[in-house]
Design a protein around this motif. Structure first.
Motif, PDB file in Angstrom:
ATOM      1  N   ASP A   1      63.797 -74.454  67.954  1.00  0.00           N
ATOM      2  CA  ASP A   1      62.636 -73.853  67.536  1.00  0.00           C
ATOM      3  C   ASP A   1      61.670 -73.318  68.717  1.00  0.00           C
ATOM      4  OD1 ASP A   1      62.643 -74.517  64.407  1.00  0.00           O
ATOM      5  OD2 ASP A   1      63.151 -76.185  65.463  1.00  0.00           O
ATOM      6  N   MET A   2      62.167 -74.067  69.670  1.00  0.00           N
ATOM      7  CA  MET A   2      61.406 -73.668  71.279  1.00  0.00           C
ATOM      8  C   MET A   2      62.618 -73.820  72.138  1.00  0.00           C
ATOM      9  SD  MET A   2      58.463 -75.658  73.214  1.00  0.00           S
ATOM     10  CE  MET A   2      57.198 -75.735  71.936  1.00  0.00           C
ATOM     11  N   TRP A   3      62.627 -73.188  72.989  1.00  0.00           N
ATOM     12  CA  TRP A   3      63.343 -72.886  73.996  1.00  0.00           C
ATOM     13  C   TRP A   3      62.613 -72.982  75.586  1.00  0.00           C
ATOM     14  CZ3 TRP A   3      63.893 -68.693  77.827  1.00  0.00           C
ATOM     15  CH2 TRP A   3      64.690 -68.988  78.872  1.00  0.00           C
ATOM     16  N   ASN A   4      63.120 -74.169  76.359  1.00  0.00           N
ATOM     17  CA  ASN A   4      62.275 -74.199  77.596  1.00  0.00           C
ATOM     18  C   ASN A   4      63.084 -74.131  78.832  1.00  0.00           C
ATOM     19  OD1 ASN A   4      61.728 -76.496  79.941  1.00  0.00           O
ATOM     20  ND2 ASN A   4      59.935 -75.754  78.994  1.00  0.00           N
ATOM     21  N   TYR A   5      62.553 -73.239  79.619  1.00  0.00           N
ATOM     22  CA  TYR A   5      62.994 -72.702  80.800  1.00  0.00           C
ATOM     23  C   TYR A   5      62.263 -73.372  82.136  1.00  0.00           C
ATOM     24  CZ  TYR A   5      63.599 -69.304  84.784  1.00  0.00           C
ATOM     25  OH  TYR A   5      63.765 -68.846  85.890  1.00  0.00           O
TER      26      TYR A   5
ATOM     27  N   HIS B   1      72.270 -63.842  71.993  1.00  0.00           N
ATOM     28  CA  HIS B   1      72.868 -64.803  71.066  1.00  0.00           C
ATOM     29  C   HIS B   1      72.450 -65.145  69.615  1.00  0.00           C
ATOM     30  CE1 HIS B   1      75.324 -66.391  74.479  1.00  0.00           C
ATOM     31  NE2 HIS B   1      74.383 -66.696  75.052  1.00  0.00           N
ATOM     32  N   CYS B   2      71.189 -64.785  69.616  1.00  0.00           N
ATOM     33  CA  CYS B   2      70.533 -64.889  68.101  1.00  0.00           C
ATOM     34  C   CYS B   2      70.940 -63.576  67.582  1.00  0.00           C
ATOM     35  CB  CYS B   2      69.011 -64.752  68.191  1.00  0.00           C
ATOM     36  SG  CYS B   2      68.045 -66.234  68.940  1.00  0.00           S
ATOM     37  N   ALA B   3      70.900 -62.612  67.999  1.00  0.00           N
ATOM     38  CA  ALA B   3      71.673 -61.093  67.246  1.00  0.00           C
ATOM     39  C   ALA B   3      72.999 -61.409  66.794  1.00  0.00           C
ATOM     40  CB  ALA B   3      71.491 -60.033  68.121  1.00  0.00           C
ATOM     41  N   ALA B   4      74.100 -62.191  67.515  1.00  0.00           N
ATOM     42  CA  ALA B   4      75.339 -62.600  67.077  1.00  0.00           C
ATOM     43  C   ALA B   4      75.446 -63.263  65.979  1.00  0.00           C
ATOM     44  CB  ALA B   4      75.885 -63.144  68.482  1.00  0.00           C
ATOM     45  N   ILE B   5      74.470 -64.261  65.851  1.00  0.00           N
ATOM     46  CA  ILE B   5      74.401 -65.147  64.741  1.00  0.00           C
ATOM     47  C   ILE B   5      73.533 -64.813  63.607  1.00  0.00           C
ATOM     48  CG2 ILE B   5      75.454 -66.956  65.983  1.00  0.00           C
ATOM     49  CD1 ILE B   5      72.368 -68.431  65.729  1.00  0.00           C
ATOM     50  N   GLY B   6      72.977 -63.623  63.570  1.00  0.00           N
ATOM     51  CA  GLY B   6      72.081 -63.238  62.666  1.00  0.00           C
ATOM     52  C   GLY B   6      70.829 -63.745  62.409  1.00  0.00           C
ATOM     53  N   ARG B   7      70.252 -64.641  63.447  1.00  0.00           N
ATOM     54  CA  ARG B   7      68.854 -65.290  63.556  1.00  0.00           C
ATOM     55  C   ARG B   7      67.791 -64.564  64.257  1.00  0.00           C
ATOM     56  NH1 ARG B   7      67.207 -71.136  66.329  1.00  0.00           N
ATOM     57  NH2 ARG B   7      65.412 -71.271  65.053  1.00  0.00           N
ATOM     58  N   ASP B   8      66.820 -64.346  63.584  1.00  0.00           N
ATOM     59  CA  ASP B   8      65.541 -63.669  64.196  1.00  0.00           C
ATOM     60  C   ASP B   8      65.213 -64.488  65.532  1.00  0.00           C
ATOM     61  OD1 ASP B   8      63.077 -62.197  65.001  1.00  0.00           O
ATOM     62  OD2 ASP B   8      62.465 -62.469  63.032  1.00  0.00           O
TER      63      ASP B   8
END
Length: 286
Positions: free
Chosen positions: A192-196, A214-221
């Motif tokens: 839900d959150m990605w941290n850099y 990567h989101c596009a590849a699994i169909g996630r917004d």
């Protein structure tokens, strides 16, 4: 997504009482929505023989002694605890905090700690595969009555986790790490959150683009994943810190974590609100 600000007090070379004072001050400063600890057993800077409080037990105490802040460990090292045990810990902290936990997790990395404590530090590939399995284990334990799981590294057999977290379907997952092939793919699936944590705004922007792919590849917004950065506060030059944060906001960061080093001056959170969080919120429209 609107800008959201947090503080972080690394529990190394400091005291419980000093950190609690900062967290309780932050609990009264509305523009700060989050407070974070780290997950290490020895200091990761300076003298490694110095004091270092364990992050999850400390978080449990702070959960009981704050009222408003969302709280978490940025981020938990998966190698340190079996994920079924970690799921139980997270559920307890979410309950103690009345549903304020954000669940941070990463693959683990600190060789010195693993060696000192006799904890296996697997190769990078295995650590990442274990992280992916751990996310699935924890998610199932938080959402299913008595899940079974037969993974390469972790197995469950009617693994009850009662009581479950208050947040439904489960506390938000925060995935830490920047590896493009695997870590960001795991983030695309679970975060839900990605941290850099560390690097330039340009590199951060590139990592965001990889995460989007990567989101596009699994169909996630990809807009469903908040983008987070950690920056330590140089209290002697907050103008420079403001400029640095501007670059990350323009690159796509929405959650800005301001690390505060010990000793903590009186009123430090109010100062960071007045000189960092509030001006940037006005500048970028919240």
């Amino acid at each position: 997504m609107k800008l959201r600000f947090g503080i972080k007090t690394a529990p190394q070379n400091t005291t419980y009482e000093a950190m609690l004072r900062v967290w309780q001050e932050a609990d009264t400063v509305q523009i700060f929505e989050y407070a974070w600890l780290f997950d290490h057993f020895m200091p990761i800077s300076g003298d490694i023989s110095g004091p270092c409080l364990e992050g999850w037990t400390l978080l449990s105490a702070f959960a009981a002694l704050t009222n408003r802040l969302r709280i978490g460990v940025m981020v938990t090292g998966n190698t340190y605890r079996h994920p079924a045990v970690l799921a139980k810990m997270g559920a307890a902290v979410d309950i103690i905090s009345n549903g304020r936990l954000d669940f941070g997790i990463g693959a683990g990395w600190n060789e010195a700690e693993h060696s000192a404590y006799g904890i296996p530090l697997y190769g990078a590939g295995e650590r990442l595969r274990r992280l992916a399995e751990a996310c699935e284990v924890i998610k199932r334990m938080w959402t299913e009555t008595a899940p079974d799981f037969e993974g390469q590294y972790y197995q469950l057999k009617q693994a009850y986790c009662e009581p479950k977290p208050l947040q439904k379907p489960y506390p938000p997952f925060v995935i830490g790490g920047s590896g493009e092939k695997v870590t960001l793919r795991i983030a695309a699936q679970y975060a839900d959150m990605w941290n850099y944590a560390g690097g330039t705004a340009d590199d951060f922007q590139h990592k965001c683009e990889v995460l989007d792919s990567h989101c596009a590849a699994i169909g996630r917004d990809p807009k469903m994943i908040e983008r987070s950065v950690q920056l330590y506060s140089n209290l002697d030059d907050l103008a420079a810190l403001r400029d640095t944060i501007r670059g990350f906001i323009r690159a796509g960061a929405t959650h800005l974590i301001l690390g505060i080093r010990y000793p903590y001056p009186d009123g430090v959170v109010h100062r960071l609100a007045e000189e960092i969080a509030e001006p940037l919120t006005r500048e970028f429209g919240g």
